[in-house]
Design a protein around this motif. Structure first.
Motif, PDB file in Angstrom:
ATOM      1  N   THR A  87       0.825  -1.211   0.000  1.00  0.00           N
ATOM      2  CA  THR A  87       0.000   0.000   0.000  1.00  0.00           C
ATOM      3  C   THR A  87       0.862   1.266   0.000  1.00  0.00           C
ATOM      4  O   THR A  87       2.042   1.226   0.398  1.00  0.00           O
ATOM      5  CB  THR A  87      -0.889   0.062   1.260  1.00  0.00           C
ATOM      6  N   PRO A  88       0.282   2.401  -0.395  1.00  0.00           N
ATOM      7  CA  PRO A  88       0.999   3.664  -0.271  1.00  0.00           C
ATOM      8  C   PRO A  88       1.359   3.990   1.183  1.00  0.00           C
ATOM      9  O   PRO A  88       2.378   4.630   1.440  1.00  0.00           O
ATOM     10  CB  PRO A  88       0.010   4.695  -0.835  1.00  0.00           C
ATOM     11  N   ALA A  89       0.550   3.538   2.146  1.00  0.00           N
ATOM     12  CA  ALA A  89       0.878   3.761   3.558  1.00  0.00           C
ATOM     13  C   ALA A  89       2.164   3.033   3.931  1.00  0.00           C
ATOM     14  O   ALA A  89       2.997   3.556   4.682  1.00  0.00           O
ATOM     15  CB  ALA A  89      -0.276   3.303   4.453  1.00  0.00           C
ATOM     16  N   ASP A  90       2.345   1.816   3.404  1.00  0.00           N
ATOM     17  CA  ASP A  90       3.584   1.074   3.647  1.00  0.00           C
ATOM     18  C   ASP A  90       4.768   1.807   3.028  1.00  0.00           C
ATOM     19  O   ASP A  90       5.844   1.895   3.624  1.00  0.00           O
ATOM     20  CB  ASP A  90       3.501  -0.334   3.062  1.00  0.00           C
ATOM     21  N   GLN A  91       4.575   2.339   1.825  1.00  0.00           N
ATOM     22  CA  GLN A  91       5.639   3.092   1.154  1.00  0.00           C
ATOM     23  C   GLN A  91       6.022   4.315   1.983  1.00  0.00           C
ATOM     24  O   GLN A  91       7.206   4.595   2.177  1.00  0.00           O
ATOM     25  CB  GLN A  91       5.197   3.527  -0.241  1.00  0.00           C
ATOM     26  N   ALA A  92       5.034   5.024   2.481  1.00  0.00           N
ATOM     27  CA  ALA A  92       5.313   6.212   3.292  1.00  0.00           C
ATOM     28  C   ALA A  92       6.090   5.847   4.557  1.00  0.00           C
ATOM     29  O   ALA A  92       7.023   6.561   4.945  1.00  0.00           O
ATOM     30  CB  ALA A  92       4.005   6.922   3.650  1.00  0.00           C
ATOM     31  N   ALA A  93       5.729   4.728   5.180  1.00  0.00           N
ATOM     32  CA  ALA A  93       6.439   4.289   6.388  1.00  0.00           C
ATOM     33  C   ALA A  93       7.897   3.968   6.071  1.00  0.00           C
ATOM     34  O   ALA A  93       8.808   4.395   6.792  1.00  0.00           O
ATOM     35  CB  ALA A  93       5.745   3.067   6.996  1.00  0.00           C
ATOM     36  N   LEU A  94       8.135   3.240   4.999  1.00  0.00           N
ATOM     37  CA  LEU A  94       9.504   2.885   4.617  1.00  0.00           C
ATOM     38  C   LEU A  94      10.291   4.128   4.228  1.00  0.00           C
ATOM     39  O   LEU A  94      11.455   4.283   4.601  1.00  0.00           O
ATOM     40  CB  LEU A  94       9.491   1.871   3.470  1.00  0.00           C
ATOM     41  N   GLU A  95       9.662   5.036   3.531  1.00  0.00           N
ATOM     42  CA  GLU A  95      10.335   6.265   3.101  1.00  0.00           C
ATOM     43  C   GLU A  95      10.732   7.122   4.302  1.00  0.00           C
ATOM     44  O   GLU A  95      11.793   7.746   4.313  1.00  0.00           O
ATOM     45  CB  GLU A  95       9.421   7.034   2.138  1.00  0.00           C
ATOM     46  N   ARG A  96       9.904   7.133   5.346  1.00  0.00           N
ATOM     47  CA  ARG A  96      10.213   7.916   6.555  1.00  0.00           C
ATOM     48  C   ARG A  96      11.461   7.408   7.270  1.00  0.00           C
ATOM     49  O   ARG A  96      12.107   8.150   7.996  1.00  0.00           O
ATOM     50  CB  ARG A  96       9.026   7.918   7.516  1.00  0.00           C
ATOM     51  N   THR A  97      11.826   6.143   7.091  1.00  0.00           N
ATOM     52  CA  THR A  97      13.022   5.616   7.760  1.00  0.00           C
ATOM     53  C   THR A  97      14.290   6.233   7.191  1.00  0.00           C
ATOM     54  O   THR A  97      15.307   6.281   7.860  1.00  0.00           O
ATOM     55  CB  THR A  97      13.141   4.076   7.606  1.00  0.00           C
ATOM     56  N   GLY A  98      14.256   6.660   5.923  1.00  0.00           N
ATOM     57  CA  GLY A  98      15.452   7.183   5.272  1.00  0.00           C
ATOM     58  C   GLY A  98      16.473   6.104   4.968  1.00  0.00           C
ATOM     59  O   GLY A  98      17.600   6.399   4.572  1.00  0.00           O
ATOM     60  N   ALA A  99      16.103   4.827   5.115  1.00  0.00           N
ATOM     61  CA  ALA A  99      17.040   3.716   4.941  1.00  0.00           C
ATOM     62  C   ALA A  99      17.072   3.178   3.517  1.00  0.00           C
ATOM     63  O   ALA A  99      17.910   2.344   3.200  1.00  0.00           O
ATOM     64  CB  ALA A  99      16.666   2.578   5.904  1.00  0.00           C
ATOM     65  N   PHE A 100      16.171   3.647   2.660  1.00  0.00           N
ATOM     66  CA  PHE A 100      16.082   3.101   1.304  1.00  0.00           C
ATOM     67  C   PHE A 100      16.105   4.230   0.285  1.00  0.00           C
ATOM     68  O   PHE A 100      15.345   5.181   0.389  1.00  0.00           O
ATOM     69  CB  PHE A 100      14.793   2.283   1.144  1.00  0.00           C
ATOM     70  N   ASN A 101      16.998   4.109  -0.691  1.00  0.00           N
ATOM     71  CA  ASN A 101      17.128   5.152  -1.713  1.00  0.00           C
ATOM     72  C   ASN A 101      16.824   4.614  -3.109  1.00  0.00           C
ATOM     73  O   ASN A 101      17.160   5.222  -4.111  1.00  0.00           O
ATOM     74  CB  ASN A 101      18.530   5.775  -1.688  1.00  0.00           C
ATOM     75  N   GLY A 102      16.184   3.461  -3.189  1.00  0.00           N
ATOM     76  CA  GLY A 102      15.804   2.904  -4.483  1.00  0.00           C
ATOM     77  C   GLY A 102      14.428   3.393  -4.896  1.00  0.00           C
ATOM     78  O   GLY A 102      13.931   4.403  -4.407  1.00  0.00           O
ATOM     79  N   LEU A 103      13.807   2.641  -5.789  1.00  0.00           N
ATOM     80  CA  LEU A 103      12.477   2.965  -6.270  1.00  0.00           C
ATOM     81  C   LEU A 103      11.467   1.962  -5.722  1.00  0.00           C
ATOM     82  O   LEU A 103      11.856   0.956  -5.134  1.00  0.00           O
ATOM     83  CB  LEU A 103      12.459   2.989  -7.801  1.00  0.00           C
ATOM     84  N   TYR A 104      10.201   2.246  -5.927  1.00  0.00           N
ATOM     85  CA  TYR A 104       9.133   1.425  -5.356  1.00  0.00           C
ATOM     86  C   TYR A 104       8.189   0.910  -6.430  1.00  0.00           C
ATOM     87  O   TYR A 104       8.098   1.459  -7.523  1.00  0.00           O
ATOM     88  CB  TYR A 104       8.296   2.255  -4.376  1.00  0.00           C
ATOM     89  N   PHE A 105       7.452  -0.137  -6.041  1.00  0.00           N
ATOM     90  CA  PHE A 105       6.289  -0.583  -6.796  1.00  0.00           C
ATOM     91  C   PHE A 105       5.227  -0.928  -5.757  1.00  0.00           C
ATOM     92  O   PHE A 105       5.460  -1.765  -4.886  1.00  0.00           O
ATOM     93  CB  PHE A 105       6.583  -1.804  -7.669  1.00  0.00           C
ATOM     94  N   VAL A 106       4.075  -0.278  -5.830  1.00  0.00           N
ATOM     95  CA  VAL A 106       3.006  -0.474  -4.851  1.00  0.00           C
ATOM     96  C   VAL A 106       1.926  -1.361  -5.481  1.00  0.00           C
ATOM     97  O   VAL A 106       1.323  -0.997  -6.488  1.00  0.00           O
ATOM     98  CB  VAL A 106       2.414   0.874  -4.401  1.00  0.00           C
ATOM     99  N   LEU A 107       1.701  -2.512  -4.875  1.00  0.00           N
ATOM    100  CA  LEU A 107       0.757  -3.488  -5.409  1.00  0.00           C
ATOM    101  C   LEU A 107      -0.701  -3.051  -5.283  1.00  0.00           C
ATOM    102  O   LEU A 107      -1.565  -3.514  -6.007  1.00  0.00           O
ATOM    103  CB  LEU A 107       0.932  -4.834  -4.695  1.00  0.00           C
TER     104      LEU A 107
END
Length: 196
Positions: A87-107
């Motif tokens: 979900t986009p909520a999961d993406q937002a949570a992961l993005e807030r960590t600052g630990a990932f600088n790749g790209l996403y795909f939201v199912l």
């Protein structure tokens, strides 16, 4: 005929929100109408505006007002790593960590045969096309550690590996049965760093 049909319609509309039962919906409706009518109008306008303007990114399927979201347009991101989320909520949570600088795909969901949700309902084909574009070198599966999330990760792993794509999964630092948007940021960051 009831003279509170509009109030009942508001209560029923609020009940559509996750985790909101009859009593909570009534409490929200009564509060908005009794104590915060201007807030109710702001909420109605914001909801209408979001429905009119927010769509899905052509590349990653997250919510955006543009054809391609800001993250997908950011040339500083590592295009060789693609993180798959529910979900986009999961993406937002992961993005807030600052630990990932790749790209996403939201199912926009997860496999759930009992609910009639299959591979075509969660964007599996567009994900496979994206992962096999010649740029992506690693797909990181960050689905929830629920039965449905695990089934989704398994199905995606099998399909991606058949196409020769390197697949990793978040480490088990995330509690079993949890959903990413509710997990603390440190746990998510460690799970991402320790993926297998």
């Amino acid at each position: 005929m009831s003279d509170t049909g509009s109030l009942e319609a508001l209560v029923q509309a609020l009940r559509r929100l996750p985790g909101v039962g009859l009593k909570s919906a009534q409490r929200m409706a009564f509060h908005l109408l009794q104590h915060d009518r201007p807030g109710a109008q702001v909420l109605a306008r914001a909801l209408g505006q979001a429905i009119d303007r927010v769509g899905h990114c052509e590349r990653c399927h997250t919510f955006t007002e543009e054809p391609v979201c800001a993250i997908c347009r950011d040339e500083r991101r590592d295009a060789t790593r693609l993180c798959v989320l529910e979900t986009p909520a999961d993406q937002a949570a992961l993005e807030r960590t600052g630990a990932f600088n790749g790209l996403y795909f939201v199912l926009m969901g997860r496999l759930s045969p009992l609910d009639g949700v299959g591979p075509g309902d969660i964007g599996m084909r567009p994900l496979l096309d994206r992962a096999c574009d010649g740029v992506v070198q690693e797909v990181i599966l960050a689905t929830s550690f629920t039965a449905e999330g695990e089934a989704t990760a398994h199905a995606l792993t099998e399909a991606l590996r058949r196409r020769g794509v390197r697949v990793t999964r978040l480490a088990r630092g995330v509690p079993v049965g949890s959903e990413l948007e509710y997990v603390d940021l440190g746990t998510i960051a460690h799970a991402l760093a320790d993926r297998r």
